[in-house]
Write an enzyme that holds these catalytic residues in place. Sequence first.
Site, PDB file in Angstrom:
ATOM      1  N   GLU A  45       0.864  -1.193   0.000  1.00 15.57           N
ATOM      2  CA  GLU A  45       0.000   0.000   0.000  1.00 15.57           C
ATOM      3  C   GLU A  45       0.893   1.234   0.000  1.00 15.57           C
ATOM      4  OE1 GLU A  45      -2.704   0.344   3.383  1.00 15.57           O
ATOM      5  OE2 GLU A  45      -2.542   2.521   3.288  1.00 15.57           O
ATOM      6  N   ARG A  49      -0.334  10.248   1.688  1.00  9.71           N
ATOM      7  CA  ARG A  49      -0.112  11.217   2.760  1.00  9.71           C
ATOM      8  C   ARG A  49       0.966  12.248   2.450  1.00  9.71           C
ATOM      9  NH1 ARG A  49       1.021   7.805   7.901  1.00  9.71           N
ATOM     10  NH2 ARG A  49      -0.326   6.077   7.383  1.00  9.71           N
ATOM     11  N   LYS A 133     -10.612  -2.458   6.500  1.00  7.99           N
ATOM     12  CA  LYS A 133      -9.427  -2.143   7.310  1.00  7.99           C
ATOM     13  C   LYS A 133      -9.908  -1.769   8.712  1.00  7.99           C
ATOM     14  CE  LYS A 133      -6.044   1.667   7.414  1.00  7.99           C
ATOM     15  NZ  LYS A 133      -4.841   2.079   6.687  1.00  7.99           N
TER      16      LYS A 133
HETATM   17  C1  3PG Z   1      -1.980   3.270   8.015  1.00  9.92           C
HETATM   18  O1  3PG Z   1      -1.832   4.203   7.241  1.00  9.92           O
HETATM   19  O2  3PG Z   1      -2.690   2.307   7.786  1.00  9.92           O
HETATM   20  C2  3PG Z   1      -1.300   3.311   9.321  1.00  9.92           C
HETATM   21  O3  3PG Z   1      -0.966   4.616   9.677  1.00  9.92           O
HETATM   22  C3  3PG Z   1      -0.100   2.478   9.423  1.00  9.92           C
HETATM   23  O4  3PG Z   1       0.137   2.422  10.753  1.00  9.92           O
HETATM   24  P1  3PG Z   1       1.599   2.166  11.319  1.00  9.92           P
HETATM   25  O5  3PG Z   1       2.460   3.309  10.814  1.00  9.92           O
HETATM   26  O6  3PG Z   1       1.425   2.192  12.816  1.00  9.92           O
HETATM   27  O7  3PG Z   1       2.080   0.847  10.809  1.00  9.92           O
END
Ligand code: 3PG
Length: 215
Positions: A45, A49, A133
Amino acid sequence: MTTSKNAIVAQLAEVRVLPILVTDDVDQAIQCVTTLAENGLPAIEITLRTPNAMTVLREVVKACPQVTVGAGTILTPAQLDAVRNSGAAFGISPGITPALAKAAMESGLPYFPGVGGASELMLALEHGFDVVKLFPSDVVGSIKMAKALGGPFPDVKFCLTGGVTLESTPTLLQQPNVLCVGGSWMCPAALIGAKDWDGIAKLAQVAQKAAAAVR
Ligand code: 3PG
């Protein structure tokens, strides 16, 4: 890559770990995704962001046709549309809105909305999404939440993300309604910035082994 939702879910059920990549650099993204795939993680994925994320997504999709490249952090129907046009294999959101769920269903893009509890899950189901999710997993209860939601919603599968670690992965994957876990820990910014592809390869290998050990 055009892949059916069923094929993507089957692949996630097989590999069970989904690396989540946050980077604004096209070359580094391609190198990171290639390294992850070559070391046992063929689905990833890319989050939306960062300011350049859509370009990163498009270029990775083009450069890595062997990889199932999805887009995360889809917050609006406009972003969903851009993701579909990028050629990404699937889309993921941290949450769900009626407008986004409707747009996703109409778009035909394999899509996984985010839920944090029963009401959001009911909204997802109303729009036909039964693979979701669970986010932010560690905040909303992680495996306890997945287990509890399994009572009223026995046919739903969850991808747990948010706070997942290598250490927690085997326990989370033992819960029968957990399809997979996602996490950024497999491609940390420090290793990407240092172009430490051996380091990323090792993380991919341990992730893959941790998941394989649960089978
Ligand atoms: C996401 O975007 O799904 C999460 O922010 C990932 O979370 P993590 O950085 O704690 O793995």
